[in-house]
Design a protein around this motif. Sequence first.
Motif, PDB file in Angstrom:
ATOM      1  N   THR A  26       0.817  -1.216   0.000  1.00  0.00           N
ATOM      2  CA  THR A  26       0.000   0.000   0.000  1.00  0.00           C
ATOM      3  C   THR A  26       0.850   1.265   0.000  1.00  0.00           C
ATOM      4  O   THR A  26       0.436   2.287  -0.544  1.00  0.00           O
ATOM      5  CB  THR A  26      -0.958   0.024   1.211  1.00  0.00           C
ATOM      6  N   GLN A  27       2.043   1.191   0.607  1.00  0.00           N
ATOM      7  CA  GLN A  27       2.853   2.412   0.737  1.00  0.00           C
ATOM      8  C   GLN A  27       3.861   2.603  -0.404  1.00  0.00           C
ATOM      9  O   GLN A  27       4.465   3.650  -0.525  1.00  0.00           O
ATOM     10  CB  GLN A  27       3.656   2.368   2.048  1.00  0.00           C
ATOM     11  N   GLU A  65       5.194   1.630  -4.663  1.00  0.00           N
ATOM     12  CA  GLU A  65       4.797   1.945  -6.044  1.00  0.00           C
ATOM     13  C   GLU A  65       3.443   1.331  -6.392  1.00  0.00           C
ATOM     14  O   GLU A  65       2.602   1.957  -7.027  1.00  0.00           O
ATOM     15  CB  GLU A  65       5.885   1.355  -6.942  1.00  0.00           C
ATOM     16  N   GLN A  98       0.611   3.393  -4.986  1.00  0.00           N
ATOM     17  CA  GLN A  98       0.358   4.636  -5.729  1.00  0.00           C
ATOM     18  C   GLN A  98      -0.423   4.342  -7.015  1.00  0.00           C
ATOM     19  O   GLN A  98      -1.339   5.073  -7.386  1.00  0.00           O
ATOM     20  CB  GLN A  98       1.690   5.342  -6.042  1.00  0.00           C
ATOM     21  N   GLN A  99      -0.081   3.211  -7.690  1.00  0.00           N
ATOM     22  CA  GLN A  99      -0.838   2.850  -8.903  1.00  0.00           C
ATOM     23  C   GLN A  99      -2.296   2.569  -8.562  1.00  0.00           C
ATOM     24  O   GLN A  99      -3.211   2.958  -9.294  1.00  0.00           O
ATOM     25  CB  GLN A  99      -0.237   1.607  -9.565  1.00  0.00           C
ATOM     26  N   VAL A 151      -3.990   3.828  -6.094  1.00  0.00           N
ATOM     27  CA  VAL A 151      -4.631   5.127  -5.810  1.00  0.00           C
ATOM     28  C   VAL A 151      -5.029   5.782  -7.134  1.00  0.00           C
ATOM     29  O   VAL A 151      -6.180   6.220  -7.319  1.00  0.00           O
ATOM     30  CB  VAL A 151      -3.672   6.052  -5.013  1.00  0.00           C
ATOM     31  N   ASP A 152      -4.094   5.826  -8.088  1.00  0.00           N
ATOM     32  CA  ASP A 152      -4.366   6.486  -9.384  1.00  0.00           C
ATOM     33  C   ASP A 152      -5.499   5.766 -10.127  1.00  0.00           C
ATOM     34  O   ASP A 152      -6.392   6.401 -10.682  1.00  0.00           O
ATOM     35  CB  ASP A 152      -3.102   6.494 -10.257  1.00  0.00           C
ATOM     36  N   ARG A 195     -10.505   9.034  -4.159  1.00  0.00           N
ATOM     37  CA  ARG A 195      -9.056   8.994  -3.938  1.00  0.00           C
ATOM     38  C   ARG A 195      -8.765   8.333  -2.589  1.00  0.00           C
ATOM     39  O   ARG A 195      -9.331   8.737  -1.562  1.00  0.00           O
ATOM     40  CB  ARG A 195      -8.538  10.441  -3.939  1.00  0.00           C
ATOM     41  N   LEU A 199      -3.963  14.911   2.714  1.00  0.00           N
ATOM     42  CA  LEU A 199      -2.981  13.863   2.374  1.00  0.00           C
ATOM     43  C   LEU A 199      -2.045  13.584   3.558  1.00  0.00           C
ATOM     44  O   LEU A 199      -1.770  12.418   3.878  1.00  0.00           O
ATOM     45  CB  LEU A 199      -2.166  14.283   1.141  1.00  0.00           C
ATOM     46  N   GLN A 247      -1.692  10.131   5.808  1.00  0.00           N
ATOM     47  CA  GLN A 247      -0.431   9.394   5.976  1.00  0.00           C
ATOM     48  C   GLN A 247      -0.152   9.148   7.469  1.00  0.00           C
ATOM     49  O   GLN A 247       0.216   8.039   7.867  1.00  0.00           O
ATOM     50  CB  GLN A 247       0.712  10.196   5.326  1.00  0.00           C
TER      51      GLN A 247
END
Length: 338
Positions: free
Chosen positions: A124-125, A127, A130-131, A133-134, A143, A262, A266
């Motif tokens: 989850t934290q 790469e 992030q994909q 999330v996008d 989001r 954001l 985090q």
Amino acid sequence: MLFKQRFIKSMSFALCAGAIAAASSMAQANTFRIAVGDGAGGTQHELGLKFSEEFNARTDGKHDTKMFLNGQLGDEQATINDASMGLLDFSILAINNVTPFSPSVGVLTLPYMVQSLDDAVELTQGEVGQQLVDNTIRDAGVRIVGWAYSGFRVLTNSKKPVQSLADLEGLKVRVPSNEIMIDTYRAWGINPTPMAWSETFTGLQLGVVDGQDNPYITVSAMKFDEVQKYITNIRYLFSIEPLIVSEAVFQSQPDDVQKAILDAGQAATEHSAEWLVEQEDKIKAELTAGGMEITEPANGEKEWMEKAVNQVWPKYYEQLGGKDKLNSILQSLGRDTI
Ligand code: MLT
């Protein structure tokens, strides 16, 4: 699943003007609504509490939040629709209830993919996260800004101890409306009953279903121990529960508020991992002290794992971006490729 995606897309276009109007009116509001699927004392609630505290502090007290627990703002899957249309600000829900709207997050519900808290944090934290999330902004109009880590989903039921797959025979087991989880139970030899999260306690209480799976902390927060006796300590799915914000609402905020969302997300994520480690064993002990009985799956869960991985994974290679993609994820977790 396709219906749900199309529904979101067509409703998003149809309601675009309304969503923007709703979102911009929320931009002035200083109390954001957070839908929470679970009850008080669970990992979702804890993530929401920490997020709210941090968000309030990071906006110098100008903005705050109000949490609505126990699905008061609608079933978890319905909150995705509402948030995608800008009708709801935030929701905290299980990742399995996001998958029908954003198929690539299904990688987090592939049986036995996530085998520890470390795996969950890495996925989850990094790469991959992030994909996801996008992709979820693109596919579902929401989001992901934080993640709760809830532990393995153990199987509970009211009828009998379950050790082997043969013991599942005759049990009516509730699952979320999630194809990967439904297929997992089919691989284990039974046809599970898809049921909305908001109906699950009543379904168990009335005997519409005999069992379900969810983490120890969720079992306790939802008071399932009042209607369930037996636990099987399976580890097929490590429950991850994102905090999502409506993308329309997010985009309508000024830069400093977006940053506060954001950063607070985090901070809440990091807190969630620590909180799980502190709480899980304590809550497990409370459940057994209260009368629940824990059974370990036979032969180190070998049969459960083999059936699930061999029968379910190949069906989802394409949906999850192909075998190469899954292999790169496995490599990032230090595991053998397929
Ligand atoms: C479900 O089983 O539908 C969800 O995992 C429940 C939850 O949000 O805890």
